[in-house]
Design a protein around this motif. Sequence first.
Motif, PDB file in Angstrom:
ATOM      1  N   GLU A  24     -85.899  35.434  32.907  1.00  0.00           N
ATOM      2  CA  GLU A  24     -85.642  34.000  32.819  1.00  0.00           C
ATOM      3  C   GLU A  24     -84.947  33.642  31.510  1.00  0.00           C
ATOM      4  O   GLU A  24     -84.015  32.827  31.496  1.00  0.00           O
ATOM      5  CB  GLU A  24     -86.940  33.222  32.999  1.00  0.00           C
ATOM      6  CG  GLU A  24     -87.460  33.321  34.413  1.00  0.00           C
ATOM      7  CD  GLU A  24     -88.843  32.749  34.624  1.00  0.00           C
ATOM      8  OE1 GLU A  24     -89.123  32.353  35.762  1.00  0.00           O
ATOM      9  OE2 GLU A  24     -89.649  32.710  33.666  1.00  0.00           O
ATOM     10  N   ALA A  25     -85.369  34.240  30.411  1.00  0.00           N
ATOM     11  CA  ALA A  25     -84.721  33.977  29.122  1.00  0.00           C
ATOM     12  C   ALA A  25     -83.257  34.419  29.159  1.00  0.00           C
ATOM     13  O   ALA A  25     -82.374  33.706  28.671  1.00  0.00           O
ATOM     14  CB  ALA A  25     -85.468  34.686  28.001  1.00  0.00           C
ATOM     15  N   MET A  26     -83.007  35.577  29.734  1.00  0.00           N
ATOM     16  CA  MET A  26     -81.628  36.071  29.840  1.00  0.00           C
ATOM     17  C   MET A  26     -80.800  35.156  30.736  1.00  0.00           C
ATOM     18  O   MET A  26     -79.644  34.839  30.426  1.00  0.00           O
ATOM     19  CB  MET A  26     -81.627  37.509  30.365  1.00  0.00           C
ATOM     20  CG  MET A  26     -82.167  38.504  29.352  1.00  0.00           C
ATOM     21  SD  MET A  26     -82.532  40.159  30.004  1.00  0.00           S
ATOM     22  CE  MET A  26     -81.066  40.586  30.886  1.00  0.00           C
ATOM     23  N   TYR A  27     -81.374  34.711  31.837  1.00  0.00           N
ATOM     24  CA  TYR A  27     -80.672  33.804  32.747  1.00  0.00           C
ATOM     25  C   TYR A  27     -80.290  32.500  32.048  1.00  0.00           C
ATOM     26  O   TYR A  27     -79.214  31.945  32.277  1.00  0.00           O
ATOM     27  CB  TYR A  27     -81.545  33.505  33.973  1.00  0.00           C
ATOM     28  CG  TYR A  27     -80.895  32.555  34.943  1.00  0.00           C
ATOM     29  CD1 TYR A  27     -79.914  32.993  35.820  1.00  0.00           C
ATOM     30  CD2 TYR A  27     -81.253  31.212  34.975  1.00  0.00           C
ATOM     31  CE1 TYR A  27     -79.300  32.127  36.698  1.00  0.00           C
ATOM     32  CE2 TYR A  27     -80.639  30.333  35.843  1.00  0.00           C
ATOM     33  CZ  TYR A  27     -79.664  30.790  36.711  1.00  0.00           C
ATOM     34  OH  TYR A  27     -79.063  29.920  37.576  1.00  0.00           O
ATOM     35  N   LEU A  28     -81.165  32.042  31.156  1.00  0.00           N
ATOM     36  CA  LEU A  28     -80.902  30.809  30.407  1.00  0.00           C
ATOM     37  C   LEU A  28     -79.969  31.030  29.219  1.00  0.00           C
ATOM     38  O   LEU A  28     -79.685  30.107  28.469  1.00  0.00           O
ATOM     39  CB  LEU A  28     -82.217  30.185  29.936  1.00  0.00           C
ATOM     40  CG  LEU A  28     -83.108  29.627  31.049  1.00  0.00           C
ATOM     41  CD1 LEU A  28     -84.463  29.222  30.494  1.00  0.00           C
ATOM     42  CD2 LEU A  28     -82.428  28.458  31.746  1.00  0.00           C
ATOM     43  N   GLY A  29     -79.507  32.257  29.035  1.00  0.00           N
ATOM     44  CA  GLY A  29     -78.547  32.558  27.985  1.00  0.00           C
ATOM     45  C   GLY A  29     -79.136  32.653  26.598  1.00  0.00           C
ATOM     46  O   GLY A  29     -78.421  32.502  25.602  1.00  0.00           O
ATOM     47  N   LYS A  30     -80.429  32.928  26.504  1.00  0.00           N
ATOM     48  CA  LYS A  30     -81.082  33.028  25.205  1.00  0.00           C
ATOM     49  C   LYS A  30     -80.807  34.383  24.564  1.00  0.00           C
ATOM     50  O   LYS A  30     -80.687  35.398  25.251  1.00  0.00           O
ATOM     51  CB  LYS A  30     -82.602  32.842  25.352  1.00  0.00           C
ATOM     52  CG  LYS A  30     -82.998  31.518  25.970  1.00  0.00           C
ATOM     53  CD  LYS A  30     -82.486  30.353  25.149  1.00  0.00           C
ATOM     54  CE  LYS A  30     -82.780  29.025  25.799  1.00  0.00           C
ATOM     55  NZ  LYS A  30     -82.363  27.908  24.971  1.00  0.00           N
ATOM     56  N   ALA A  31     -80.708  34.388  23.259  1.00  0.00           N
ATOM     57  CA  ALA A  31     -80.678  35.655  22.530  1.00  0.00           C
ATOM     58  C   ALA A  31     -82.063  36.274  22.690  1.00  0.00           C
ATOM     59  O   ALA A  31     -83.065  35.559  22.654  1.00  0.00           O
ATOM     60  CB  ALA A  31     -80.376  35.421  21.060  1.00  0.00           C
ATOM     61  N   VAL A  32     -82.113  37.587  22.906  1.00  0.00           N
ATOM     62  CA  VAL A  32     -83.407  38.224  23.113  1.00  0.00           C
ATOM     63  C   VAL A  32     -83.611  39.354  22.109  1.00  0.00           C
ATOM     64  O   VAL A  32     -82.679  40.082  21.777  1.00  0.00           O
ATOM     65  CB  VAL A  32     -83.580  38.749  24.558  1.00  0.00           C
ATOM     66  CG1 VAL A  32     -83.518  37.606  25.559  1.00  0.00           C
ATOM     67  CG2 VAL A  32     -82.560  39.813  24.905  1.00  0.00           C
ATOM     68  N   ILE A  33     -84.835  39.464  21.644  1.00  0.00           N
ATOM     69  CA  ILE A  33     -85.273  40.577  20.812  1.00  0.00           C
ATOM     70  C   ILE A  33     -86.483  41.157  21.528  1.00  0.00           C
ATOM     71  O   ILE A  33     -87.471  40.447  21.749  1.00  0.00           O
ATOM     72  CB  ILE A  33     -85.655  40.113  19.394  1.00  0.00           C
ATOM     73  CG1 ILE A  33     -84.453  39.489  18.695  1.00  0.00           C
ATOM     74  CG2 ILE A  33     -86.221  41.277  18.590  1.00  0.00           C
ATOM     75  CD1 ILE A  33     -84.780  38.830  17.367  1.00  0.00           C
ATOM     76  N   VAL A  34     -86.373  42.424  21.920  1.00  0.00           N
ATOM     77  CA  VAL A  34     -87.439  43.037  22.707  1.00  0.00           C
ATOM     78  C   VAL A  34     -87.793  44.406  22.144  1.00  0.00           C
ATOM     79  O   VAL A  34     -86.997  45.021  21.437  1.00  0.00           O
ATOM     80  CB  VAL A  34     -87.038  43.170  24.196  1.00  0.00           C
ATOM     81  CG1 VAL A  34     -86.759  41.806  24.810  1.00  0.00           C
ATOM     82  CG2 VAL A  34     -85.822  44.070  24.368  1.00  0.00           C
ATOM     83  N   THR A  35     -88.963  44.864  22.486  1.00  0.00           N
ATOM     84  CA  THR A  35     -89.379  46.199  22.083  1.00  0.00           C
ATOM     85  C   THR A  35     -88.635  47.241  22.912  1.00  0.00           C
ATOM     86  O   THR A  35     -88.151  46.961  24.012  1.00  0.00           O
ATOM     87  CB  THR A  35     -90.900  46.369  22.247  1.00  0.00           C
ATOM     88  OG1 THR A  35     -91.285  45.898  23.543  1.00  0.00           O
ATOM     89  CG2 THR A  35     -91.661  45.629  21.168  1.00  0.00           C
ATOM     90  N   ASN A  36     -88.551  48.432  22.362  1.00  0.00           N
ATOM     91  CA  ASN A  36     -87.802  49.530  22.958  1.00  0.00           C
ATOM     92  C   ASN A  36     -88.668  50.251  23.997  1.00  0.00           C
ATOM     93  O   ASN A  36     -89.105  51.372  23.790  1.00  0.00           O
ATOM     94  CB  ASN A  36     -87.345  50.486  21.849  1.00  0.00           C
ATOM     95  CG  ASN A  36     -86.439  51.571  22.355  1.00  0.00           C
ATOM     96  OD1 ASN A  36     -85.896  51.492  23.443  1.00  0.00           O
ATOM     97  ND2 ASN A  36     -86.275  52.608  21.552  1.00  0.00           N
ATOM     98  N   VAL A  37     -88.927  49.565  25.107  1.00  0.00           N
ATOM     99  CA  VAL A  37     -89.719  50.139  26.199  1.00  0.00           C
ATOM    100  C   VAL A  37     -88.894  50.089  27.478  1.00  0.00           C
ATOM    101  O   VAL A  37     -87.968  49.284  27.606  1.00  0.00           O
ATOM    102  CB  VAL A  37     -91.081  49.432  26.369  1.00  0.00           C
ATOM    103  CG1 VAL A  37     -91.934  49.601  25.123  1.00  0.00           C
ATOM    104  CG2 VAL A  37     -90.913  47.957  26.691  1.00  0.00           C
ATOM    105  N   ILE A  38     -89.218  50.928  28.421  1.00  0.00           N
ATOM    106  CA  ILE A  38     -88.370  51.170  29.579  1.00  0.00           C
ATOM    107  C   ILE A  38     -88.002  49.900  30.361  1.00  0.00           C
ATOM    108  O   ILE A  38     -86.837  49.701  30.684  1.00  0.00           O
ATOM    109  CB  ILE A  38     -88.980  52.255  30.506  1.00  0.00           C
ATOM    110  CG1 ILE A  38     -87.966  52.705  31.575  1.00  0.00           C
ATOM    111  CG2 ILE A  38     -90.269  51.785  31.143  1.00  0.00           C
ATOM    112  CD1 ILE A  38     -86.801  53.452  31.039  1.00  0.00           C
ATOM    113  N   GLY A  39     -88.938  49.054  30.673  1.00  0.00           N
ATOM    114  CA  GLY A  39     -88.622  47.858  31.453  1.00  0.00           C
ATOM    115  C   GLY A  39     -87.635  46.944  30.748  1.00  0.00           C
ATOM    116  O   GLY A  39     -86.701  46.418  31.355  1.00  0.00           O
ATOM    117  N   ASN A  40     -87.824  46.762  29.456  1.00  0.00           N
ATOM    118  CA  ASN A  40     -86.911  45.926  28.672  1.00  0.00           C
ATOM    119  C   ASN A  40     -85.529  46.565  28.599  1.00  0.00           C
ATOM    120  O   ASN A  40     -84.510  45.890  28.773  1.00  0.00           O
ATOM    121  CB  ASN A  40     -87.449  45.728  27.251  1.00  0.00           C
ATOM    122  CG  ASN A  40     -88.735  44.940  27.220  1.00  0.00           C
ATOM    123  OD1 ASN A  40     -89.097  44.255  28.169  1.00  0.00           O
ATOM    124  ND2 ASN A  40     -89.456  45.047  26.116  1.00  0.00           N
TER     125      ASN A  40
END
Length: 103
Positions: A75-91
Amino acid sequence: MCYQKNPELFNNIAEYFSQYDFVWVGDGELKDKLKADNIQVTGWSDRKEVIRELMDIDIFILTSLWEGLSISLLEAMYLGKAVIVTNVIGNKMLLIIMLMGTW
């Protein structure tokens, strides 16, 4: 707010960047791990309220220790937000799909 979502890392980030406001959407058993003064905890919210919160943020941070398919990240990506995520497979998989243009 459970072990898997890694609230301690979120708190550490908020403490380091104390000049910014942080919002944790949700609640849970590890709420006490969010001690930084610049963190607002929304508590449990319905989907519409969560989307409203997402629309008001600049950067989406997901500190999970593991993820399968994070709906909140989608949802955050769809809304065009900058994302910072942990380095895990799903992300990583979601970011790779987006970057490859198969989104």
